[in-house]
Structure formats: structure tokens, C-alpha cells
Design an enzyme around this catalytic site. Structure first.
Site, PDB file in Angstrom:
ATOM      1  N   ASP A  16       0.827  -1.200   0.000  1.00  0.00           N
ATOM      2  CA  ASP A  16       0.000   0.000   0.000  1.00  0.00           C
ATOM      3  C   ASP A  16       0.868   1.259   0.000  1.00  0.00           C
ATOM      4  OD1 ASP A  16      -2.335  -1.389  -0.039  1.00  0.00           O
ATOM      5  OD2 ASP A  16      -2.957  -0.917   1.994  1.00  0.00           O
ATOM      6  N   LYS A  36      -3.802   2.867  -2.676  1.00  0.00           N
ATOM      7  CA  LYS A  36      -5.033   3.611  -2.948  1.00  0.00           C
ATOM      8  C   LYS A  36      -5.031   4.835  -2.057  1.00  0.00           C
ATOM      9  CE  LYS A  36      -7.797  -0.479  -4.073  1.00  0.00           C
ATOM     10  NZ  LYS A  36      -8.123  -0.098  -5.455  1.00  0.00           N
ATOM     11  N   MET A 149     -10.705   7.397   7.301  1.00  0.00           N
ATOM     12  CA  MET A 149     -10.832   7.959   5.953  1.00  0.00           C
ATOM     13  C   MET A 149     -11.832   9.107   5.915  1.00  0.00           C
ATOM     14  SD  MET A 149     -10.761   4.381   3.787  1.00  0.00           S
ATOM     15  CE  MET A 149     -11.855   3.485   4.907  1.00  0.00           C
TER      16      MET A 149
END
Length: 232
Positions: A16, A36, A149
Site C-alpha cells: 500500500d 489507494k 478515511m
């Protein structure tokens, strides 16, 4: 030590974007970034799945390295299900999720005897075509809430919580880059969350009464620091 050993043994590691450089330095084999990041170019999940499958057919040890713990908001189920469908053996090695790393950083438990007996890990973010998140209902039901997030939606999150009945004076901690040397912790309340400078690094929003003492101490320290300069 098991993750470190596997990273050293791996023929190839798909990692990641948020994995620290110190961890990537443990990798002896090939490194493939498949991160991402919100608002940036990201590798499509279907393509990651295909890369993992192709690598598993070619190499003896393949590692999919995620930031935090793979089983929490890490889309691990999609990758595991895809690989098992193609008869690939999978093992999951636990990691440390951001909420626990942030708690260690602040030395504040997510739970506290007599004050916080429930914790919710939530995210308001949903993908295209997915059903609406029920994060608000879960957040209202828990004593302490870790919101993933969501740093870019802080103002909307605070408003949603307050409008739903959460007291505006509820303490909030915003932790950027938890567990890393440049970690940053900011304290505020739901009512003033929108006044914080928007984080430039990945951040976690923590809400609950367990942060009241630390928030009060931070506010007092800021007051003392500002007073002399104002007098001068």
C-alpha cells in the site's frame, strides 16, 4: 517478528501507499506499489487481484502488505475470496490498525472503566454503487468512535453528529500519521472541529469523553503559551 521474517523471505511484495519506508526496507524481493489514496491515482482492485493471482502461480512466497491491519477497512475479503476461488492458499498476519496505534501514541485507552465500554470503528466513505454507510448510527451508539478515511469531511461529520444529538462539546482528537516519528495529535471539540487546519497526511478522527482530560490540558498549554506573546 513473523511479518518481518515473511517480508525478508518474500519473492515479491505488493504494498500500500501508506506503508512506512522503514518497513519497505525490510523487503529483500521485488516491491510493487498498489496503493489507494483519496484524490490520487489508484490501482483498480480487480487489477490488484489479478496481479496477486499471477504472482502466486509464479513465486513461492507472495506478500500483500497493507497499512494498518488488513482485516479492517483493508478490502482484504475481496482479495482473499478471489485467491481462494482460484485455489491459492492464503494466510493472514495481523497488523496494528490506526485507532490502536493512535491510542498508543496518545497513551489514552479507547475504553476506560466507568466511562467508555464500547468502541466503534466507522467510515462514512462508500464506493461507487455501494449502499449508504450507516456510520452515524454506529457512532451514536458507542462511547468512543474511531472515524477512518474522513479527515477531508471533518466539518460534515461534526455537523452530522451534532444534528443527531451528540453534544457539541464532545472532545475530539485528530491523529495524523499515527505511530510514525512525525505523528501529530490535535485536540478540539465537535463544535470546533471545522476550525482545525485540514490534515495534509492520513488522519484519524477520534470522538469521545476519554479525550476530555487531554483536550483540556492541550487547551491550557496553548493558553499559557499564547499569553506571554500577547503581553509582549
Amino acid at each position: 517478528m513473523r511479518p518481518a521474517r515473511l517480508l525478508g523471505e518474500a519473492d515479491i511484495v505488493f504494498h500500500d501507499a501508506l506503508v512506512p519506508r522503514e518497513i519497505l526496507d525490510l523487503i529483500k524481493g521485488r516491491k510493487v506499489p498498489v496503493g489507494k489514496r483519496s484524490g490520487r491515482f489508484s490501482t483498480a482492485q480487480q487489477f490488484i487481484n489479478k496481479q496477486l493471482l499471477d504472482a502466486a502461480k509464479r513465486y513461492r512466497t507472495v506478500v500483500r502488505l497493507k497499512g494498518g491491519d488488513p482485516m479492517l477497512f483493508g478490502r482484504a475479503h475481496e482479495e482473499i475470496a478471489f485467491l481462494k476461488k482460484h485455489s491459492i492458499e492464503v494466510e493472514v498476519v495481523p497488523g496494528v490498525t490506526a485507532a490502536l496505534a493512535a491510542s498508543a501514541e496518545m497513551q489514552i485507552s479507547l475504553t476506560r472503566r466507568g466511562e467508555a465500554r464500547s468502541v466503534a470503528f466507522v467510515t462514512p466513505r462508500v464506493g461507487a454503487g455501494e449502499r449508504e454507510s450507516s456510520w452515524l448510527k454506529a457512532a451514536l451508539a458507542a462511547d468512543t468512535v474511531a472515524i477512518y478515511m474522513a479527515a477531508g469531511e471533518a466539518e460534515a461529520i461534526a455537523k452530522a453528529l451534532i444534528d443527531a444529538g451528540k453534544p457539541a462539546r464532545t472532545p475530539v482528537a485528530v491523529v495524523e500519521r499515527a505511530s510514525l516519528p512525525d505523528a501529530k495529535v490535535s485536540f478540539t471539540t465537535l463544535a470546533k472541529l471545522h476550525l482545525l487546519e485540514a490534515p495534509v497526511a492520513p488522519a484519524l478522527i477520534l470522538v469521545g469523553e476519554v479525550y476530555r482530560e487531554a483536550a483540556a490540558a492541550a487547551a491550557e498549554a496553548e493558553r499559557i503559551w499564547r499569553t506571554p506573546s500577547q503581553s509582549a
